[in-house]
Scaffold this motif. Sequence first.
Motif, PDB file in Angstrom:
ATOM      1  N   ARG A  70      76.548  -9.780 152.401  1.00  0.00           N
ATOM      2  CA  ARG A  70      77.140  -8.676 153.169  1.00  0.00           C
ATOM      3  C   ARG A  70      78.150  -9.214 154.175  1.00  0.00           C
ATOM      4  N   ILE A  71      79.015  -8.344 154.630  1.00  0.00           N
ATOM      5  CA  ILE A  71      79.953  -8.690 155.690  1.00  0.00           C
ATOM      6  C   ILE A  71      79.207  -8.772 157.017  1.00  0.00           C
ATOM      7  N   PHE A  72      78.353  -7.790 157.296  1.00  0.00           N
ATOM      8  CA  PHE A  72      77.613  -7.733 158.548  1.00  0.00           C
ATOM      9  C   PHE A  72      76.185  -8.226 158.333  1.00  0.00           C
ATOM     10  N   ALA A  73      75.752  -9.141 159.172  1.00  0.00           N
ATOM     11  CA  ALA A  73      74.398  -9.680 159.061  1.00  0.00           C
ATOM     12  C   ALA A  73      73.357  -8.579 159.205  1.00  0.00           C
ATOM     13  N   SER A  74      73.646  -7.559 159.998  1.00  0.00           N
ATOM     14  CA  SER A  74      72.688  -6.479 160.219  1.00  0.00           C
ATOM     15  C   SER A  74      72.455  -5.642 158.968  1.00  0.00           C
ATOM     16  N   ASP A  75      73.333  -5.737 157.983  1.00  0.00           N
ATOM     17  CA  ASP A  75      73.173  -4.985 156.737  1.00  0.00           C
ATOM     18  C   ASP A  75      72.356  -5.738 155.690  1.00  0.00           C
ATOM     19  N   MET A  76      72.008  -7.003 155.964  1.00  0.00           N
ATOM     20  CA  MET A  76      71.337  -7.838 154.976  1.00  0.00           C
ATOM     21  C   MET A  76      69.923  -7.336 154.660  1.00  0.00           C
ATOM     22  N   ARG A  77      69.530  -7.536 153.398  1.00  0.00           N
ATOM     23  CA  ARG A  77      68.148  -7.294 153.017  1.00  0.00           C
ATOM     24  C   ARG A  77      67.234  -8.327 153.670  1.00  0.00           C
ATOM     25  N   ASP A  78      65.967  -8.005 153.782  1.00  0.00           N
ATOM     26  CA  ASP A  78      65.005  -8.935 154.335  1.00  0.00           C
ATOM     27  C   ASP A  78      64.879 -10.149 153.407  1.00  0.00           C
ATOM     28  N   PRO A  79      64.919 -11.363 153.947  1.00  0.00           N
ATOM     29  CA  PRO A  79      64.812 -12.561 153.096  1.00  0.00           C
ATOM     30  C   PRO A  79      63.554 -12.580 152.249  1.00  0.00           C
ATOM     31  N   ALA A  80      62.442 -12.106 152.793  1.00  0.00           N
ATOM     32  CA  ALA A  80      61.191 -12.091 152.036  1.00  0.00           C
ATOM     33  C   ALA A  80      61.293 -11.159 150.835  1.00  0.00           C
ATOM     34  N   ASP A  81      62.012 -10.064 150.976  1.00  0.00           N
ATOM     35  CA  ASP A  81      62.207  -9.133 149.866  1.00  0.00           C
ATOM     36  C   ASP A  81      62.997  -9.796 148.742  1.00  0.00           C
ATOM     37  N   ILE A  82      63.998 -10.587 149.109  1.00  0.00           N
ATOM     38  CA  ILE A  82      64.807 -11.296 148.114  1.00  0.00           C
ATOM     39  C   ILE A  82      63.960 -12.306 147.358  1.00  0.00           C
ATOM     40  N   GLY A  83      63.152 -13.093 148.081  1.00  0.00           N
ATOM     41  CA  GLY A  83      62.304 -14.088 147.439  1.00  0.00           C
ATOM     42  C   GLY A  83      61.260 -13.459 146.541  1.00  0.00           C
ATOM     43  N   GLN A  84      60.622 -12.411 147.020  1.00  0.00           N
ATOM     44  CA  GLN A  84      59.596 -11.745 146.211  1.00  0.00           C
ATOM     45  C   GLN A  84      60.205 -11.173 144.934  1.00  0.00           C
ATOM     46  N   PHE A 136     107.953  -8.799 156.228  1.00  0.00           N
ATOM     47  CA  PHE A 136     106.518  -8.497 156.270  1.00  0.00           C
ATOM     48  C   PHE A 136     105.754  -9.583 157.012  1.00  0.00           C
ATOM     49  N   SER A 137     104.734  -9.169 157.767  1.00  0.00           N
ATOM     50  CA  SER A 137     103.831 -10.103 158.434  1.00  0.00           C
ATOM     51  C   SER A 137     102.543  -9.364 158.740  1.00  0.00           C
ATOM     52  N   GLY A 138     101.443  -9.869 158.202  1.00  0.00           N
ATOM     53  CA  GLY A 138     100.166  -9.207 158.442  1.00  0.00           C
ATOM     54  C   GLY A 138      99.008 -10.096 158.063  1.00  0.00           C
ATOM     55  N   GLY A 139      97.857  -9.829 158.666  1.00  0.00           N
ATOM     56  CA  GLY A 139      96.693 -10.654 158.381  1.00  0.00           C
ATOM     57  C   GLY A 139      95.396  -9.943 158.677  1.00  0.00           C
ATOM     58  N   TYR A 140      94.302 -10.641 158.434  1.00  0.00           N
ATOM     59  CA  TYR A 140      92.972 -10.081 158.651  1.00  0.00           C
ATOM     60  C   TYR A 140      91.956 -11.223 158.689  1.00  0.00           C
ATOM     61  N   ARG A 141      90.763 -10.890 159.138  1.00  0.00           N
ATOM     62  CA  ARG A 141      89.648 -11.847 159.179  1.00  0.00           C
ATOM     63  C   ARG A 141      88.523 -11.290 158.328  1.00  0.00           C
ATOM     64  N   ARG A 142      87.883 -12.144 157.533  1.00  0.00           N
ATOM     65  CA  ARG A 142      86.740 -11.743 156.712  1.00  0.00           C
ATOM     66  C   ARG A 142      85.561 -12.653 157.019  1.00  0.00           C
ATOM     67  N   THR A 143      84.372 -12.058 157.098  1.00  0.00           N
ATOM     68  CA  THR A 143      83.153 -12.843 157.226  1.00  0.00           C
ATOM     69  C   THR A 143      82.188 -12.456 156.114  1.00  0.00           C
ATOM     70  N   SER A 144      81.257 -13.361 155.837  1.00  0.00           N
ATOM     71  CA  SER A 144      80.258 -13.103 154.804  1.00  0.00           C
ATOM     72  C   SER A 144      78.965 -13.812 155.160  1.00  0.00           C
ATOM     73  N   ARG A 145      77.868 -13.131 154.933  1.00  0.00           N
ATOM     74  CA  ARG A 145      76.534 -13.697 155.159  1.00  0.00           C
ATOM     75  C   ARG A 145      75.733 -13.510 153.877  1.00  0.00           C
ATOM     76  N   GLY A 146      75.074 -14.547 153.387  1.00  0.00           N
ATOM     77  CA  GLY A 146      74.376 -14.421 152.124  1.00  0.00           C
ATOM     78  C   GLY A 146      73.059 -15.177 152.099  1.00  0.00           C
ATOM     79  N   THR A 147      72.114 -14.669 151.299  1.00  0.00           N
ATOM     80  CA  THR A 147      70.830 -15.330 151.069  1.00  0.00           C
ATOM     81  C   THR A 147      70.513 -15.207 149.581  1.00  0.00           C
ATOM     82  N   TYR A 148      70.082 -16.313 148.953  1.00  0.00           N
ATOM     83  CA  TYR A 148      69.865 -16.325 147.502  1.00  0.00           C
ATOM     84  C   TYR A 148      68.616 -17.141 147.170  1.00  0.00           C
TER      85      TYR A 148
END
Length: 448
Positions: free
Chosen positions: A200-214, A168-180
Amino acid sequence: MAQTPEALTNQLLDAAKVAGAEACDAVVVVGTSLSIEVREGTLEQAERAEGLDLGLRVLVGKRQANVSISDARPDAIREMAERAVAMAKEAPEDPYVGLADPGQLAAERDAGCLELSDPSAEPDPSMLQSDALATEAAAKAVNGVTQVQSATAGYSANDVWIAASNGFSGGYRRTSRGTYCTAIAGSGDGMERDYDGDSRIFASDMRDPADIGQSAGERAVGRLHARQPKTGAFPVLFDERISSSLLGHLLAAANGATVARGSGWLREKLGEQVLPTTLSVIEDPHRPRVTGSRMFDAEGLPTQRRAIVENGVLTGWTLDLANARKLGLSSTANAARGVSGPPSPSNWNVALTQGEKSRDALIKEMGTGLLVTSLIGSTINPNTGDYSRGAAGFWVENGELTHAINECTIAGNLHDMMRTLVPANDARQHLSRPVPSLLVEGLTLAGS
């Protein structure tokens, strides 16, 4: 890094064989992370980390050992393999260890269809700082917020490769973008805090930062002037933010390692009803853009969609190879591992059936009781299912939220709690564990 993760796993396997391993597998993780924290409108902390971790498991007969290092030099890899083999020869025998047969291995190993990695470039630190500042500003703008405890934004990327002497031999790449964001309202003994965030994995899927803070700010203010509830038996509605913890208790009890030890409050319930007949628990490791997705497990077996609970009935355990052999069953391709230990059973993306009613509708129907939005501590008997946790949230009177609640304990038994679950329809589908708000009848509240 001069060598790819795949090439490094091959080096680890070759070194293990030369050192005397009869079988072996290797994991290489190459990661980067970037974190930005702001306070009072200025940069508080900026951290960037890069790491390389190599893990090797060797088998000599029915004995195994694991060694991990962060040094890819050939001499270090050779010494690592020799040490692992020496350790294995001294380890106790385990009749259940062993790699997968070649015929069991996943044929499809390309994770491209799962979209586990955002192809866009790593974000500039200034971009993350801008997100954190927007989050903090939105939280501070909420009337009643006295300070923002933390506002952070981060990014990570990991390249993982797994290989074994069975081919067996296999792999993958994971990314993460977060705001808290964590906001504090009130002062002195009356201070309350709450949080919100998004990852989220994709930055384009992230909620608006202002929405998170509010949202964080409004949640903190909503907890002001909390009181203890009356002591007694009441319906309890677990908010969607924390309801997945209930599913977590069920998954832990259905874990093959727990069952193989003869423990767990579900150990005698295989084939029996454990949830209402309208509910199922479905594991689907092939959902795109979800962090728990994967084409193969840590032992190279192909992952697949399966029902852990179907129409309320417990259908099976979560198994890796070793625990499946102990129980005389087949692996469910749920082996997970890091670089420093052997595989063990773990769940991927797990979802509980959603209901048809909103959370607000369930609040109206529950009459008088408790909406739990935060859980503190845990006293849970893994063998009997006895459940007791500190909780905070909001009191419900005649179907309406009346005031905040804290310093209370909720108690019951997981067997009974699971059989009375009533789900709302508010699960967040982008999560690896989408679970809606859950109403449980007749829990005991200990308050004033």
